[in-house]
Design a protein around this motif. Structure first.
Motif, mmCIF file in Angstrom:
data_model
loop_
_atom_site.group_PDB
_atom_site.id
_atom_site.type_symbol
_atom_site.label_atom_id
_atom_site.label_comp_id
_atom_site.label_asym_id
_atom_site.label_seq_id
_atom_site.Cartn_x
_atom_site.Cartn_y
_atom_site.Cartn_z
ATOM 1 N N SER A 87 0.831 -1.205 0.000
ATOM 2 C CA SER A 87 0.000 0.000 0.000
ATOM 3 C C SER A 87 0.865 1.256 0.000
ATOM 4 O O SER A 87 0.557 2.237 -0.691
ATOM 5 N N LEU B 208 -10.817 5.298 -3.225
ATOM 6 C CA LEU B 208 -11.876 4.395 -2.792
ATOM 7 C C LEU B 208 -12.968 4.275 -3.845
ATOM 8 O O LEU B 208 -13.445 3.163 -4.137
ATOM 9 N N ARG C 237 -11.865 -1.798 -4.203
ATOM 10 C CA ARG C 237 -11.017 -2.568 -3.300
ATOM 11 C C ARG C 237 -9.761 -3.080 -4.001
ATOM 12 O O ARG C 237 -8.936 -3.737 -3.381
ATOM 13 N N GLN D 238 -5.409 -0.458 -3.279
ATOM 14 C CA GLN D 238 -5.319 -0.306 -1.837
ATOM 15 C C GLN D 238 -4.215 0.696 -1.499
ATOM 16 O O GLN D 238 -3.078 0.335 -1.220
ATOM 17 N N VAL E 39 -6.969 4.257 1.872
ATOM 18 C CA VAL E 39 -7.968 3.186 1.917
ATOM 19 C C VAL E 39 -7.603 2.173 2.994
ATOM 20 O O VAL E 39 -8.475 1.659 3.706
ATOM 21 N N ALA E 40 -6.303 1.867 3.141
ATOM 22 C CA ALA E 40 -5.869 0.912 4.165
ATOM 23 C C ALA E 40 -6.174 1.430 5.562
ATOM 24 O O ALA E 40 -6.625 0.669 6.426
ATOM 25 N N ARG F 122 -8.540 3.518 6.337
ATOM 26 C CA ARG F 122 -9.998 3.435 6.489
ATOM 27 C C ARG F 122 -10.435 2.034 6.869
ATOM 28 O O ARG F 122 -11.291 1.837 7.730
ATOM 29 N N ASP F 123 -9.829 1.022 6.248
ATOM 30 C CA ASP F 123 -10.179 -0.365 6.564
ATOM 31 C C ASP F 123 -9.760 -0.739 7.986
ATOM 32 O O ASP F 123 -10.410 -1.556 8.643
ATOM 33 N N SER G 110 -12.539 0.782 10.189
ATOM 34 C CA SER G 110 -13.769 0.008 10.011
ATOM 35 C C SER G 110 -13.652 -0.752 8.693
ATOM 36 O O SER G 110 -13.310 -0.160 7.660
ATOM 37 N N MET H 202 -12.209 -3.341 10.644
ATOM 38 C CA MET H 202 -11.286 -4.073 11.490
ATOM 39 C C MET H 202 -11.235 -3.534 12.916
ATOM 40 O O MET H 202 -10.821 -4.241 13.836
#
Length: 285
Positions: free
Chosen positions: A63, A226, A231, A234, A238-239, A241-242, A245, A247
């Motif tokens: 990423s 995004l 998806r 990445q 975006v990472a 953000r993941d 949520s 995770m």
């Protein structure tokens, strides 16, 4: 001596509103920094380097590399496009046309990123304008995938960041005396030679400033990767953000955010150093 102290006090009072305005942002960065060293995932407790060690995972490193790659490519493209646009704006003398062109350049900064991204989806999609025109012209047998890959993200990053490159270059362009170009033309130099040997070197401070701003802006981009990358692209935004949520790895997201801030600051410091050295070099000449 009293005058010196009163002058410093006056400057401090003038800077006080800006300091008060920026203080919440510095406190937020300090909070994120402390959270990144927390031993807990969802609470500030203890001290640990585990969050930063977790960023050495190959997935996150990819990423980082992808983010730097897209930010660098978009910066180069923005500079190439911004130079002729800045030259056009500097050549315009009529105020009405100058306002129109300025408004058109600023349009990406005025429109919401969601609206712009959905507009690019309509243009770049399989049933979008570009594929439709190419299919009707017989240049394609089937639609080309321009969305949810690096191409779509790169287009969106360039479009949103282009105004940030135009105006620093425009400032340097307006500072160039026309006498240099007139002297070059009188000596028989062609326009391209004058641009290469005179205009471009004098634009170095503006180019370096524009490059640093665009790189920092696109390295931290989130909405465009995004929406146009899905998806499949990445980036660090975006990472992060993941991580927040779904995770719920708030400590990891804080560490990734601090890392992104550090990369951006390092880029800005390097650009400032290059700009200073370039100015000193030009002054020495």
């Amino acid at each position: 001596m009293s005058y010196f102290h009163s002058g410093r006090l006056r400057l401090a009072l003038l800077a006080l509103p800006a300091i008060v305005l920026l203080l919440p942002f510095f406190l937020a960065v300090a909070f994120v920094l402390r959270f990144s060293f927390s031993a807990e995932t969802q609470a500030i407790e203890g001290f640990s380097l585990g969050r930063y060690l977790g960023l050495l995972d190959p997935f996150f490193l990819r990423s980082v590399i992808l983010t730097l790659k897209l930010a660098a490519l978009s910066t180069v493209i923005c500079l190439v496009l911004a130079v002729p646009v800045a030259m056009l704006m500097a050549a315009i003398t009529q105020p009405i046309w100058r306002r129109i062109v300025t408004s058109l350049i600023l349009l990406p900064m005025i429109l919401n990123l969601l609206i712009q991204s959905y507009g690019w989806i309509m243009v770049l999609g399989p049933n979008g304008i570009i594929n439709g025109v190419l299919l009707k012209l017989g240049l394609l047998d089937r639609p080309v995938q321009l969305l949810f890959n690096e191409i779509g993200v790169l287009v969106g990053l360039v479009q949103t960041a282009l105004p940030l490159a135009v105006f620093p270059i425009l400032g340097s362009m307006r500072a160039i005396s026309g006498q240099y170009l007139e002297a070059s033309a009188s000596l028989g130099a062609k326009p391209w030679v004058s641009f290469r040997d005179i205009t471009l070197p004098l634009l170095k401070p503006g180019l370096i400033g524009a490059a640093s701003i665009v790189f920092a802006f696109n390295a931290s981009a989130f909405a465009v990767p995004l929406l146009l990358g899905g998806r499949r692209v990445q980036t660090m935004g975006v990472a992060i953000r993941d991580m927040v949520s779904p995770m719920f790895d708030w400590g990891g997201a804080a560490a990734a955010g601090v890392t992104l801030i550090a990369i951006t600051l390092a880029t800005l410091m390097a650009a400032t150093w290059l700009s200073t050295r370039s100015t000193q070099w030009q002054g020495a000449r």
